[in-house]
Scaffold this motif. Structure first.
Motif, PDB file in Angstrom:
ATOM      1  N   PRO A   1       3.339 -19.711 -15.356  1.00  9.67           N
ATOM      2  CA  PRO A   1       2.797 -18.250 -14.876  1.00  9.67           C
ATOM      3  C   PRO A   1       2.792 -18.202 -13.177  1.00  9.67           C
ATOM      4  N   SER A   2       2.175 -17.056 -12.731  1.00 11.31           N
ATOM      5  CA  SER A   2       2.220 -16.833 -11.397  1.00 11.31           C
ATOM      6  C   SER A   2       1.360 -18.058 -10.517  1.00 11.31           C
ATOM      7  N   GLY A   3       1.842 -18.583  -9.382  1.00  8.14           N
ATOM      8  CA  GLY A   3       1.264 -19.571  -8.628  1.00  8.14           C
ATOM      9  C   GLY A   3       1.102 -20.749  -9.096  1.00  8.14           C
TER      10      GLY A   3
ATOM     11  N   ASP B   1      15.626 -16.871  -7.351  1.00  5.40           N
ATOM     12  CA  ASP B   1      14.173 -16.304  -7.577  1.00  5.40           C
ATOM     13  C   ASP B   1      14.284 -14.862  -8.532  1.00  5.40           C
ATOM     14  N   THR B   2      14.176 -15.053  -9.790  1.00  4.61           N
ATOM     15  CA  THR B   2      14.459 -13.924 -10.657  1.00  4.61           C
ATOM     16  C   THR B   2      13.164 -12.799 -10.368  1.00  4.61           C
ATOM     17  N   GLY B   3      12.107 -13.665 -10.082  1.00  2.00           N
ATOM     18  CA  GLY B   3      10.953 -12.568  -9.789  1.00  2.00           C
ATOM     19  C   GLY B   3      11.176 -11.321  -8.524  1.00  2.00           C
ATOM     20  N   ALA B   4      11.874 -11.886  -7.628  1.00  2.10           N
ATOM     21  CA  ALA B   4      12.401 -10.992  -6.711  1.00  2.10           C
ATOM     22  C   ALA B   4      13.292 -10.059  -7.076  1.00  2.10           C
ATOM     23  N   GLN B   5      14.067 -10.241  -8.208  1.00  2.06           N
ATOM     24  CA  GLN B   5      14.832  -9.122  -8.568  1.00  2.06           C
ATOM     25  C   GLN B   5      13.943  -8.251  -9.373  1.00  2.06           C
ATOM     26  N   TYR B   6      13.039  -8.559 -10.267  1.00  2.00           N
ATOM     27  CA  TYR B   6      12.047  -7.684 -10.736  1.00  2.00           C
ATOM     28  C   TYR B   6      11.218  -7.042 -10.037  1.00  2.00           C
ATOM     29  N   ARG B   7      10.990  -7.524  -8.661  1.00  5.65           N
ATOM     30  CA  ARG B   7      10.292  -6.711  -7.673  1.00  5.65           C
ATOM     31  C   ARG B   7      11.126  -5.866  -7.060  1.00  5.65           C
ATOM     32  N   ALA B   8      12.338  -6.224  -6.783  1.00  7.16           N
ATOM     33  CA  ALA B   8      13.168  -5.284  -6.026  1.00  7.16           C
ATOM     34  C   ALA B   8      13.571  -4.092  -6.960  1.00  7.16           C
TER      35      ALA B   8
ATOM     36  N   VAL C   1       6.880  -2.406 -14.896  1.00 11.31           N
ATOM     37  CA  VAL C   1       8.469  -1.918 -14.684  1.00 11.31           C
ATOM     38  C   VAL C   1       9.164  -3.306 -15.614  1.00 11.31           C
ATOM     39  N   SER C   2       8.747  -4.332 -15.337  1.00 10.17           N
ATOM     40  CA  SER C   2       9.867  -5.404 -16.165  1.00 10.17           C
ATOM     41  C   SER C   2       9.325  -5.646 -17.513  1.00 10.17           C
ATOM     42  N   ALA C   3       8.616  -4.679 -17.997  1.00 10.27           N
ATOM     43  CA  ALA C   3       8.407  -4.751 -19.547  1.00 10.27           C
ATOM     44  C   ALA C   3       9.330  -3.833 -20.097  1.00 10.27           C
TER      45      ALA C   3
ATOM     46  N   VAL D   1      15.348  -2.569 -18.212  1.00  4.02           N
ATOM     47  CA  VAL D   1      15.515  -3.073 -17.299  1.00  4.02           C
ATOM     48  C   VAL D   1      15.815  -4.589 -17.495  1.00  4.02           C
ATOM     49  N   ARG D   2      15.238  -5.169 -18.469  1.00  3.24           N
ATOM     50  CA  ARG D   2      15.275  -6.701 -18.709  1.00  3.24           C
ATOM     51  C   ARG D   2      16.847  -6.794 -19.084  1.00  3.24           C
ATOM     52  N   THR D   3      17.535  -5.966 -19.837  1.00  2.00           N
ATOM     53  CA  THR D   3      18.833  -6.090 -20.157  1.00  2.00           C
ATOM     54  C   THR D   3      19.714  -6.085 -18.844  1.00  2.00           C
TER      55      THR D   3
ATOM     56  N   ASP E   1      11.184 -16.003 -18.159  1.00  2.00           N
ATOM     57  CA  ASP E   1      11.972 -16.106 -19.657  1.00  2.00           C
ATOM     58  C   ASP E   1      13.161 -16.691 -19.316  1.00  2.00           C
ATOM     59  N   ILE E   2      13.316 -17.646 -18.601  1.00  2.00           N
ATOM     60  CA  ILE E   2      14.844 -18.630 -18.151  1.00  2.00           C
ATOM     61  C   ILE E   2      15.171 -19.212 -19.115  1.00  2.00           C
ATOM     62  N   GLY E   3      14.390 -20.328 -19.604  1.00  2.00           N
ATOM     63  CA  GLY E   3      14.559 -21.162 -20.562  1.00  2.00           C
ATOM     64  C   GLY E   3      14.553 -20.598 -22.006  1.00  2.00           C
TER      65      GLY E   3
ATOM     66  N   LYS F   1      -4.673 -11.239 -15.020  1.00  2.00           N
ATOM     67  CA  LYS F   1      -4.316  -9.833 -15.689  1.00  2.00           C
ATOM     68  C   LYS F   1      -2.841 -10.053 -15.655  1.00  2.00           C
ATOM     69  N   ARG F   2      -2.164 -10.391 -14.445  1.00  2.00           N
ATOM     70  CA  ARG F   2      -0.599 -10.137 -14.466  1.00  2.00           C
ATOM     71  C   ARG F   2      -0.075 -11.238 -15.621  1.00  2.00           C
ATOM     72  N   ASP F   3      -0.445 -12.223 -15.861  1.00  2.00           N
ATOM     73  CA  ASP F   3       0.000 -13.388 -16.602  1.00  2.00           C
ATOM     74  C   ASP F   3      -0.130 -12.743 -18.113  1.00  2.00           C
TER      75      ASP F   3
ATOM     76  N   ALA G   1      -0.175  -9.428 -19.006  1.00  2.00           N
ATOM     77  CA  ALA G   1       0.676  -8.503 -19.281  1.00  2.00           C
ATOM     78  C   ALA G   1       2.119  -9.376 -19.383  1.00  2.00           C
ATOM     79  N   ASP G   2       2.435 -10.067 -18.776  1.00  2.00           N
ATOM     80  CA  ASP G   2       3.657 -10.918 -18.664  1.00  2.00           C
ATOM     81  C   ASP G   2       3.925 -11.629 -19.840  1.00  2.00           C
ATOM     82  N   SER G   3       2.830 -12.218 -20.513  1.00  2.00           N
ATOM     83  CA  SER G   3       2.833 -12.986 -21.697  1.00  2.00           C
ATOM     84  C   SER G   3       2.886 -12.002 -23.155  1.00  2.00           C
ATOM     85  N   SER G   4       2.458 -10.997 -23.102  1.00  2.00           N
ATOM     86  CA  SER G   4       2.066 -10.061 -24.117  1.00  2.00           C
ATOM     87  C   SER G   4       3.154  -9.002 -24.458  1.00  2.00           C
ATOM     88  N   ARG G   5       3.966  -8.952 -23.319  1.00  2.00           N
ATOM     89  CA  ARG G   5       4.956  -7.740 -23.537  1.00  2.00           C
ATOM     90  C   ARG G   5       6.255  -8.115 -24.741  1.00  2.00           C
ATOM     91  N   LYS G   6       6.814  -7.152 -25.353  1.00  2.00           N
ATOM     92  CA  LYS G   6       7.307  -7.428 -26.535  1.00  2.00           C
ATOM     93  C   LYS G   6       8.663  -8.022 -26.326  1.00  2.00           C
TER      94      LYS G   6
HETATM   95  N1  LIG Z   1      12.160 -13.692 -15.403  1.00  2.00           N
HETATM   96  C1  LIG Z   1      11.170 -13.276 -14.754  1.00  2.00           C
HETATM   97  C2  LIG Z   1      10.635 -13.312 -13.622  1.00  2.00           C
HETATM   98  C3  LIG Z   1       9.847 -12.281 -13.166  1.00  2.00           C
HETATM   99  N2  LIG Z   1       9.307 -11.465 -13.942  1.00  2.00           N
HETATM  100  C4  LIG Z   1       8.320 -10.536 -13.891  1.00  2.00           C
HETATM  101  C5  LIG Z   1       7.028 -10.568 -14.258  1.00  2.00           C
HETATM  102  C6  LIG Z   1       6.210 -11.178 -12.879  1.00  2.00           C
HETATM  103  O1  LIG Z   1       4.933 -10.937 -12.938  1.00  2.00           O
HETATM  104  C7  LIG Z   1       6.928 -10.354 -11.763  1.00  2.00           C
HETATM  105  C8  LIG Z   1       7.108 -11.020 -10.426  1.00  2.00           C
HETATM  106  O2  LIG Z   1       7.368 -12.304 -10.285  1.00  2.00           O
HETATM  107  P1  LIG Z   1       6.980 -13.309  -9.268  1.00  2.00           P
HETATM  108  O3  LIG Z   1       7.816 -12.949  -7.744  1.00  2.00           O
HETATM  109  O4  LIG Z   1       5.433 -13.502  -9.119  1.00  2.00           O
HETATM  110  O5  LIG Z   1       7.667 -14.683  -9.839  1.00  2.00           O
HETATM  111  O6  LIG Z   1       8.211 -10.232 -12.287  1.00  2.00           O
HETATM  112  C9  LIG Z   1       9.773 -11.359 -15.333  1.00  2.00           C
HETATM  113  O7  LIG Z   1       9.449 -10.407 -16.292  1.00  2.00           O
HETATM  114  N3  LIG Z   1      10.911 -12.398 -16.035  1.00  2.00           N
END
Ligand SMILES: Nc1ccn([C@H]2C[C@H](O)[C@@H](COP(=O)(O)O)O2)c(=O)n1
Ligand SMILES: Nc1ncnc2c1ncn2[C@@H]1O[C@H](COP(=O)(O)OP(=O)(O)OP(=O)(O)O)[C@@H](O)[C@H]1O
Length: 227
Positions: free
Chosen positions: A15-17, A37-44, A105-107, A111-113, A136-138, A180-182, A184-189
């Motif tokens: 999770p975040s942080g 940093d894959t989060g940076a890609q979803y942020r981008a 957006v990342s749900a 986008v994920r594909t 979701d790397i592992g 809240k963000r965790d 959303a990220d944990s419950s997406r399909k």
């Molecule tokens: N593998 C990943 C990485 C990130 N995300 C989404 C969900 C996070 O809330 C957001 C931002 O990530 P952070 O910069 O806080 O590490 O990106 C994801 O769905 N899958």
């Protein structure tokens, strides 16, 4: 015995942080590996949607536009970079507006594909190996990673860490936004935030950052030795 150091793929989720970015960068630097940093890609991609007037509450609109932005990640752990259509996006992707919209957006599956394909190609190109951090790397992106780590920490510890970064931020508001963000990220399909069955869980609540780094470096060295 060979003197050649084996390439190694390390997946760090959580999770975040919880310390994924700080730990992953330091571990990659210490071991001469690349870093992603894959989060940076979803942020981008989220930043691109916002700046191009795409309604982030409309998954169909996001899906249709998801192939348009060109996202490039630099994988040097001492100076990671992220560009969108050739523009440096490292500052704007950390804005509050992006943070509040990135889960939506990342749900979106399209986008994920797209981003997952990009992540796999970057990992494949890393000759000496790579530390890839995300959600979701592992489980999805690199299920055959040599080592999977799942970092955790209490919401209180995570909020205190984040509040320390943002001047004038309120601890309760920060804690609620993280939770809240965790959620959303944990419950997406599609490929939610989850611990892989074979991941090593490290609770960082009462550990200093150097202790977490040392723990992960040791785990990577053990994996390399066993290869
Ligand atoms: N593998 C990943 C990485 C990130 N995300 C989404 C969900 C996070 O809330 C957001 C931002 O990530 P952070 O910069 O806080 O590490 O990106 C994801 O769905 N899958
Ligand atoms: N074990 C720790 N003890 C204290 N502070 C820490 C620890 N690990 C990380 N930090 C600090 O917590 C903050 C968040 O860390 P970091 O950005 O690495 O987390 P993250 O899991 O990548 O978060 P996000 O997923 O939101 O990007 C940073 O200021 C970092 O220095």
């Amino acid at each position: 015995m060979s003197d050649t150091v084996e390439s190694v793929i390390v997946a760090i989720d959580g999770p975040s942080g919880t310390g994924k970015s700080s730990t992953s960068k330091a571990v990659a630097s210490a071991l001469g590996l690349s870093y992603l940093d894959t989060g940076a890609q979803y942020r981008a991609i989220t930043w691109w949607m916002i700046t191009n007037g795409i309604d982030v509450a409309d998954p169909d609109a996001i899906a249709s536009a998801s192939g348009k932005p060109v996202i490039e990640s630099g994988t040097d752990p001492s100076a990671p970079t992220i560009t969108v259509d050739g523009l440096d996006a490292s500052g704007p992707i950390r804005a509050q507006d992006v943070t509040s919209k990135v889960s939506a957006v990342s749900a979106v599956p399209e986008v994920r594909t797209r981003i997952t394909e990009l992540q796999r190609s970057i990992a494949k190109a890393a000759e000496k190996g790579i530390v890839v951090e995300g959600r979701d790397i592992g489980t999805t992106v690199l299920p055959d990673a040599d080592l999977k780590i799942f970092l955790t920490a209490s919401p209180e510890a995570r909020a205190a860490r984040r509040s320390g970064e943002i001047k004038g931020s309120d601890l309760t508001t920060t804690r609620e936004a993280l939770i809240k963000r965790d959620a959303a990220d944990s419950s997406r399909k599609t490929s939610p935030l989850a611990k892989a069955d074979d991941a090593v869980e490290v609770d960082t609540t009462d550990l200093t950052l150097p202790q977490v780094i040392e723990c992960v470096v040791t785990l990577v060295e053990e994996k390399r030795a066993a290869k």
